[in-house]
Motif scaffolding. Structure first.
Motif, mmCIF file in Angstrom:
data_model
loop_
_atom_site.group_PDB
_atom_site.id
_atom_site.type_symbol
_atom_site.label_atom_id
_atom_site.label_comp_id
_atom_site.label_asym_id
_atom_site.label_seq_id
_atom_site.Cartn_x
_atom_site.Cartn_y
_atom_site.Cartn_z
ATOM 1 N N ASP A 263 73.749 -13.330 42.556
ATOM 2 C CA ASP A 263 73.205 -12.709 43.761
ATOM 3 C C ASP A 263 73.496 -13.522 45.016
ATOM 4 N N SER A 264 73.412 -14.832 44.933
ATOM 5 C CA SER A 264 73.618 -15.675 46.115
ATOM 6 C C SER A 264 75.035 -15.541 46.653
ATOM 7 N N THR A 265 76.011 -15.618 45.754
ATOM 8 C CA THR A 265 77.408 -15.492 46.175
ATOM 9 C C THR A 265 77.682 -14.102 46.709
ATOM 10 N N PHE A 266 77.142 -13.081 46.029
ATOM 11 C CA PHE A 266 77.336 -11.707 46.493
ATOM 12 C C PHE A 266 76.729 -11.513 47.878
ATOM 13 N N LEU A 267 75.533 -12.031 48.078
ATOM 14 C CA LEU A 267 74.848 -11.897 49.367
ATOM 15 C C LEU A 267 75.715 -12.428 50.499
ATOM 16 N N ARG A 268 76.167 -13.661 50.357
ATOM 17 C CA ARG A 268 76.946 -14.284 51.433
ATOM 18 C C ARG A 268 78.294 -13.582 51.609
ATOM 19 N N ARG A 269 78.922 -13.245 50.517
ATOM 20 C CA ARG A 269 80.213 -12.554 50.583
ATOM 21 C C ARG A 269 80.074 -11.206 51.275
ATOM 22 N N ALA A 270 79.064 -10.444 50.897
ATOM 23 C CA ALA A 270 78.877 -9.112 51.471
ATOM 24 C C ALA A 270 78.623 -9.184 52.974
ATOM 25 N N PHE A 271 77.780 -10.119 53.397
ATOM 26 C CA PHE A 271 77.501 -10.251 54.822
ATOM 27 C C PHE A 271 78.754 -10.638 55.595
ATOM 28 N N LEU A 272 79.483 -11.643 55.133
ATOM 29 C CA LEU A 272 80.651 -12.116 55.867
ATOM 30 C C LEU A 272 81.755 -11.065 55.920
ATOM 31 N N VAL A 273 81.954 -10.336 54.834
ATOM 32 C CA VAL A 273 83.006 -9.326 54.794
ATOM 33 C C VAL A 273 82.609 -8.084 55.587
ATOM 34 N N ALA A 274 81.381 -7.632 55.436
ATOM 35 C CA ALA A 274 80.954 -6.375 56.060
ATOM 36 C C ALA A 274 80.626 -6.521 57.530
ATOM 37 N N ILE A 275 79.928 -7.600 57.924
ATOM 38 C CA ILE A 275 79.521 -7.716 59.321
ATOM 39 C C ILE A 275 79.920 -9.037 59.960
ATOM 40 N N GLY A 276 80.652 -9.871 59.247
ATOM 41 C CA GLY A 276 81.268 -11.034 59.864
ATOM 42 C C GLY A 276 80.371 -12.215 60.144
ATOM 43 N N ARG A 277 79.216 -12.291 59.512
ATOM 44 C CA ARG A 277 78.331 -13.443 59.686
ATOM 45 C C ARG A 277 77.530 -13.652 58.415
ATOM 46 N N ILE A 278 76.918 -14.845 58.293
ATOM 47 C CA ILE A 278 76.009 -15.076 57.179
ATOM 48 C C ILE A 278 74.680 -14.388 57.477
ATOM 49 N N PRO A 279 73.859 -14.158 56.460
ATOM 50 C CA PRO A 279 72.560 -13.541 56.715
ATOM 51 C C PRO A 279 71.618 -14.491 57.443
ATOM 52 N N THR A 280 70.672 -13.936 58.160
ATOM 53 C CA THR A 280 69.602 -14.753 58.717
ATOM 54 C C THR A 280 68.745 -15.246 57.553
ATOM 55 N N VAL A 281 67.909 -16.235 57.832
ATOM 56 C CA VAL A 281 67.041 -16.752 56.775
ATOM 57 C C VAL A 281 66.132 -15.657 56.245
ATOM 58 N N GLU A 282 65.684 -14.763 57.126
ATOM 59 C CA GLU A 282 64.799 -13.683 56.691
ATOM 60 C C GLU A 282 65.539 -12.720 55.765
ATOM 61 N N GLU A 283 66.767 -12.379 56.137
ATOM 62 C CA GLU A 283 67.549 -11.462 55.310
ATOM 63 C C GLU A 283 67.880 -12.090 53.962
ATOM 64 N N ALA A 284 68.251 -13.369 53.983
ATOM 65 C CA ALA A 284 68.620 -14.052 52.743
ATOM 66 C C ALA A 284 67.428 -14.180 51.799
ATOM 67 N N ARG A 285 66.295 -14.612 52.305
ATOM 68 C CA ARG A 285 65.123 -14.806 51.443
ATOM 69 C C ARG A 285 64.663 -13.485 50.844
ATOM 70 N N PHE A 286 64.685 -12.427 51.651
ATOM 71 C CA PHE A 286 64.241 -11.144 51.112
ATOM 72 C C PHE A 286 65.136 -10.688 49.959
ATOM 73 N N PHE A 287 66.462 -10.723 50.179
ATOM 74 C CA PHE A 287 67.375 -10.233 49.145
ATOM 75 C C PHE A 287 67.257 -11.055 47.864
ATOM 76 N N LEU A 288 67.201 -12.367 48.001
ATOM 77 C CA LEU A 288 67.167 -13.228 46.813
ATOM 78 C C LEU A 288 65.850 -13.126 46.064
ATOM 79 N N GLU A 289 64.785 -12.807 46.775
ATOM 80 C CA GLU A 289 63.478 -12.796 46.136
ATOM 81 C C GLU A 289 63.053 -11.421 45.641
#
Length: 635
Positions: free
Chosen positions: A62-88
């Motif tokens: 999930d962690s690798t997918f999260l970062r990959r999806a954000f960078l490829v789709a919208i060109g940035r890493i997720p915010t801390v709020e977005e990252a914590r929600f998805f991972l949890e």
């Protein structure tokens, strides 16, 4: 319970069948279609694995997918709020929901704007030209925001004519950006949209291909004649003012508004459809200076006689490129999107078209071409399908491709972040979600001596429309005298929507902490974007991801230290609020910066650092993580 992050989307998916009970949803809006198309692509890739007797890669965590999806789709890493929600969150469908969320985000348009700016070499201005390409840049940005289909986007660019400030015709900037270099412009068009490298044929028959010089000039005839619309009406006035001492006068500055910022951004004619061979033409199929008609070199034949005086060449060229080149236009578009998402084209280079039947996996390319047609060249929907494939989710593969050219699909290749991805990720760490900031608006103010004048009374859209409506030299001189008087008095012409013209213009300089797509294009040479390889917009896809010493020094002594490490107000430090232990604070910093929790070994190292350095230990952790290879690479 769904978080607000996915809540609105989840509700939309639930009510969709009822809202559209009487009609079938468009493929782009149909989750069933998207899932089916993704499975079809995965099936062709799986068949290739069986054929090549290769082991199918595992699906990434999930962690690798999260970062990959954000960078490829919208060109940035997720915010801390977005990252914590998805991972949890505990939801088996969360990856699909995340993709839906990203593709509806304003960050998608920002990311695609960067991609198109690089592809089309979009700049704010150019050396030797005293106008600006502001309306063209805004047109491209708006097209990406509105998700204009790629075939429509291409057609509008290639068939453009008229007023450069009119929102309906501002696509003429595609040609006026290259005014004086029509042959280079044509060569770039063929490379960008059809994957045909014809630039060598400007001077001689291509020794490495099939294009002859005569073919190239026949094609160039479609776009011949790219002067400013009615610009000859001001030629006498401009010659009088553009001389000696007058260049330091207000008269000159006002004349320049009309000459460069109106006529210079307009595009007259429609493409003559005929052209003279150059004086150094050296082949037996034509004579130097001979007038020849327009003719396409492949695909469905389109031609214009050299005796034709009706024009219309650019429209015919646009129609040929988008509809009469067989699979080529769709193949190049699909392959560019495949590379954008997967990291490598089905065939490489992506600007050298290869027929589907000649590829190592023709079934995949045929599937992608068909999908592009089914989606009516909707690049957002096309990428959404690719993001939903298992192929996109495979673990990264550090090994090189197993085929000489093209993608072997055996795991996504590691790659450095682009300059734009890095910049947008850093400002996310510094100030939170950058997509909540106002986007750069169209600056349509009249500039005289680099200062805006007549603000709230008249703008460039109005001036351009009025100037291009003039039909005689006398009328042009009269308009100039009136405009000059208005500027000197500080008064205004009024008319039009005065309230609309008084609306605040949102601009950003190179120091602004906003998305790369909102900053000056290209970035100045001292900017982090330039140091990390942003294109200078001189050649097609001129960006670089090669490392250099300047990048290291910039990270150690520049932005990272000033805006992140030593900035107690940086958004990333907000992730520590409410954390009750050193362990929890370290965990949150890892999720914020690398979008994953630390390993047990890393946790031990970082706890030792905090015990040793106290509160400064957290700043040292931030510095180490941001400058790590893991942060600088996309897996």
């Amino acid at each position: 319970m769904k978080s607000r992050l996915f809540g609105s989307l989840a509700c939309w998916l639930v009510v969709l069948p009822f809202v559209r009970a009487a009609e079938k949803p468009a493929p782009a809006d149909d989750p069933v279609f998207i899932a089916k198309a993704a499975r079809s692509i995965d099936a062709t890739v799986a068949a290739w694995y069986r054929k090549e007797k290769l082991e199918v890669p595992a699906v990434t965590d999930d962690s690798t997918f999260l970062r990959r999806a954000f960078l490829v789709a919208i060109g940035r890493i997720p915010t801390v709020e977005e990252a914590r929600f998805f991972l949890e969150i505990d939801d088996a469908n969360k990856r699909v929901q995340l993709i839906d969320y990203l593709m509806k985000s304003p960050g998608y348009a920002s990311n695609m704007t960067n991609w198109v700016f690089d592809l089309l070499r979009v700049t704010d201005d150019k050396p030797g030209f005293n106008g600006s390409f502001e309306p063209y840049r805004y047109w491209v940005r708006t097209a990406m925001e509105n998700n204009m289909p790629w075939n429509e986007f291409t057609h509008k660019l290639l068939s453009a004519k008229g007023d450069g400030w009119d929102p309906e015709t501002a696509a003429v900037g595609y040609y006026t950006r290259d005014r004086g270099m029509p042959l280079d412009n044509l060569a770039n068009s063929m490379r960008v949209f059809l994957g045909s490298r014809m630039e060598c044929a400007q001077c001689h028959d291509d020794p490495f291909g099939t294009t002859e010089r005569h073919d190239f000039f026949e094609l160039a005839a479609f776009t011949q004649g790219q002067g400013g619309e009615k610009q000859d009406l001001m030629k006498g006035l401009w010659d009088e003012i553009n001389d000696g001492e007058k260049r330091r006068s207000t008269d000159y500055d006002v004349a320049q508004v009309m000459w460069d910022r109106v006529y210079g951004l307009s595009l007259g004619g429609t493409g003559e459809g005929k052209i003279k061979l150059p004086e150094d033409y050296q082949y037996r199929d034509g004579q130097p200076g001979q007038l020849i008609g327009a003719k396409t070199p492949f695909g469905k034949g389109v031609r214009i006689s050299e005796k034709n005086d009706k024009g219309g060449g650019r429209e015919m060229l646009a129609e040929w490129v988008t509809n009469k080149t067989g699979e080529q236009f769709a193949s190049v578009a699909a392959n560019r999107m495949w590379k954008h998402v997967m990291g490598r084209g089905v065939y490489e280079p992506v600007d050298e078209y290869k027929a589907t039947k000649e590829l190592h996996n023709p079934e995949l390319m045929a599937t992608l071409i068909s999908l592009m047609g089914e989606l009516n060249y909707d690049l957002r929907a096309f990428q959404k399908v690719l993001l939903n494939t298992k192929t996109f989710q495979f673990v990264p593969n550090p090994e090189p491709a197993k085929v000489a050219t093209g993608d072997d699909f055996h795991g996504r290749q590691l790659s450095r972040l682009s300059a734009e991805q890095l910049w947008d990720s850093l400002i996310t760490l510094a100030s939170g979600d950058p997509d909540k900031k106002p986007r750069r608006s169209l600056d349509d103010r009249i500039y005289v001596g680099r200062k805006p004048v007549l603000v709230g009374k008249k703008n460039m859209v109005q001036v351009s429309k009025e100037v291009l409506a003039l039909d005689s030299e006398a009328a042009v001189r009269s308009y100039f005298d009136k405009l000059l008087e208005e500027v000197k008095k500080g008064g205004g012409g009024g008319g039009g929507d005065s309230m609309g013209m008084m609306a605040k213009v949102q601009t950003y300089d190179s120091k602004a902490q906003v998305r790369a797509s909102e900053l000056p294009s290209p970035a100045p040479r001292n900017h982090l974007l330039y140091l990390f390889g942003q294109s200078d917009r001189i050649v097609v896809e001129g960006a670089s991801r090669e490392p250099n010493v300047g990048q290291v020094l910039s990270l150690m002594n520049g932005y990272v230290q000033e805006q992140l490490v030593n900035n107690s107000g940086a958004h990333l430090y907000k992730s520590l609020e409410g954390a009750g232990s050193d362990e929890e604070k370290i965990r949150r910093l890892y999720i914020t910066i690398l979008n994953r929790p630390p390993t047990s070994e890393e946790m031990g190292w970082m706890q030792d650092e905090v015990k040793k350095s106290g509160q400064n230990g957290y700043r040292n952790i931030v510095s180490a993580l941001v400058m790590s290879s893991e942060f600088l690479f996309l897996q």
